[in-house]
Design a protein around this motif. Structure first.
Motif, PDB file in Angstrom:
ATOM      1  N   UNK A  47       0.800  -1.229   0.000  1.00 50.20           N
ATOM      2  CA  UNK A  47       0.000   0.000   0.000  1.00 50.20           C
ATOM      3  C   UNK A  47       0.828   1.272   0.000  1.00 50.20           C
ATOM      4  N   UNK A  48       2.105   1.167   0.359  1.00 55.37           N
ATOM      5  CA  UNK A  48       2.956   2.348   0.410  1.00 55.37           C
ATOM      6  C   UNK A  48       3.656   2.680  -0.889  1.00 55.37           C
ATOM      7  N   UNK A 195      15.224  -5.214   0.332  1.00 56.78           N
ATOM      8  CA  UNK A 195      15.782  -4.688   1.577  1.00 56.78           C
ATOM      9  C   UNK A 195      15.106  -3.364   1.944  1.00 56.78           C
ATOM     10  N   UNK A 196      14.737  -3.253   3.200  1.00 53.46           N
ATOM     11  CA  UNK A 196      14.156  -2.042   3.806  1.00 53.46           C
ATOM     12  C   UNK A 196      12.676  -1.833   3.486  1.00 53.46           C
ATOM     13  N   UNK A 197      12.069  -2.667   2.639  1.00 49.14           N
ATOM     14  CA  UNK A 197      10.618  -2.576   2.478  1.00 49.14           C
ATOM     15  C   UNK A 197       9.981  -3.039   3.794  1.00 49.14           C
ATOM     16  N   UNK A 256       7.834   8.322   6.450  1.00 51.45           N
ATOM     17  CA  UNK A 256       7.061   7.096   6.275  1.00 51.45           C
ATOM     18  C   UNK A 256       8.034   5.935   6.055  1.00 51.45           C
ATOM     19  N   UNK A 257       7.823   4.776   6.678  1.00 49.55           N
ATOM     20  CA  UNK A 257       8.747   3.650   6.500  1.00 49.55           C
ATOM     21  C   UNK A 257       8.974   3.262   5.045  1.00 49.55           C
ATOM     22  N   UNK A 258       7.978   3.472   4.179  1.00 46.24           N
ATOM     23  CA  UNK A 258       8.146   3.107   2.775  1.00 46.24           C
ATOM     24  C   UNK A 258       9.160   3.999   2.063  1.00 46.24           C
TER      25      UNK A 258
END
Length: 270
Positions: A47-48, A195-197, A256-258
């Motif tokens: 969703x991001x 990575x990092x998603x 945002x983490x995304x």
């Protein structure tokens, strides 16, 4: 489906396009329902995705400002997509009014819209060409007219290499483009990676499968594989890092983490 006036007659508006999907993620209007449907399917898994694309564009703008501040006045943006507000020529010229820019894309909508945006601009143009054919890019009339390869150039490969399969040898294509650049040139690059998603890889792979279904495979490479594109370049600090961590204008902790998905970096030739 009614064809809008801005859509070239030569394109099939029933087939999704990664350029137009990207435009949709960024809130643009140059996309069709078939593109929006593919984007919504991918967002069911990730969703991001719109935030990932926004972080990608934000990095591109920071990198262009950095290159201009370092004295680079020529920009070759390969896989440029559909122009949006704050595109390369606009950002570069705020720092260097005389900056010259050539955009390159193989999507007819991206090319047509770029031509409309750049009409009357003597210092910017667009080439209809494919990254997988670097000689055609370098030999294009627009490149020969606007880009002096004897002077430093910023080569932008932003969110494009992950659409080039290994069998098409993206490393060779990047090396051929790089070999044409003068000392002091820069490579500006972003690339998708698991990575990092902020999702388990098996869930994120659902979005990857959507791109495979529309015959535009998304190749997720590791950090080490992405770093290989910078062979022959000296990495600019902070190196190859998550997009939101490359020279952020504000502390990235609140992002945002995304925004940390994928990798971004800038390299400079000796």
């Amino acid at each position: 489906m009614e064809r809008p006036a801005w859509a070239p007659r030569s394109i099939d508006i029933t087939v999704p396009s990664v350029s137009r999907i990207y435009d949709f993620y960024l809130g643009g209007s140059h996309n069709f329902e078939v593109d929006r449907e593919a984007a919504r399917r991918a967002m069911e898994f990730m969703p991001g995705l719109p935030k990932v694309m926004q972080a990608n564009r934000a990095f591109m703008r920071r990198a262009v400002r950095f290159a201009a501040a370092e004295g680079i006045t020529q920009f070759l943006d390969v896989g440029s997509g559909i122009p949006t507000f704050g595109n390369v020529h606009e950002v570069a010229r705020r720092a260097c009014p005389g900056a010259r820019v050539v955009y390159v894309d193989h999507d007819p909508v991206a090319v047509a819209h770029s031509q409309a945006v750049l009409a009357g601009d003597a210092a910017a143009d667009v080439v209809a060409a494919d990254l997988r054919k670097p000689r055609e890019i370098l030999a294009a009339e627009q490149v020969e007219r606007l880009i002096d390869l004897n002077r430093p150039v910023a080569l932008l490969l932003v969110a494009i290499l992950h659409f080039v399969d290994d069998e098409d040898d993206p490393y060779a294509a990047v090396a051929e483009l790089s070999s044409a650049l003068a000392p002091g040139s820069m490579l500006v690059l972003t690339h998708a990676a698991y990575e990092h998603i902020p999702l388990p890889p098996e869930r994120a792979s659902g979005a990857v499968d959507v791109y495979k279904d529309i015959r535009n495979p998304l190749i997720m490479r590791t950090r080490e594989e992405i770093a290989r594109f910078f062979e022959g370049y000296d990495m600019v600090e902070p190196g190859l890092v998550p997009m939101a961590r490359w020279r952020p204008e504000e502390a990235p902790e609140g992002e945002d983490p995304y925004a940390f998905s994928g990798f971004a970096g800038v390299g400079r030739t000796a």
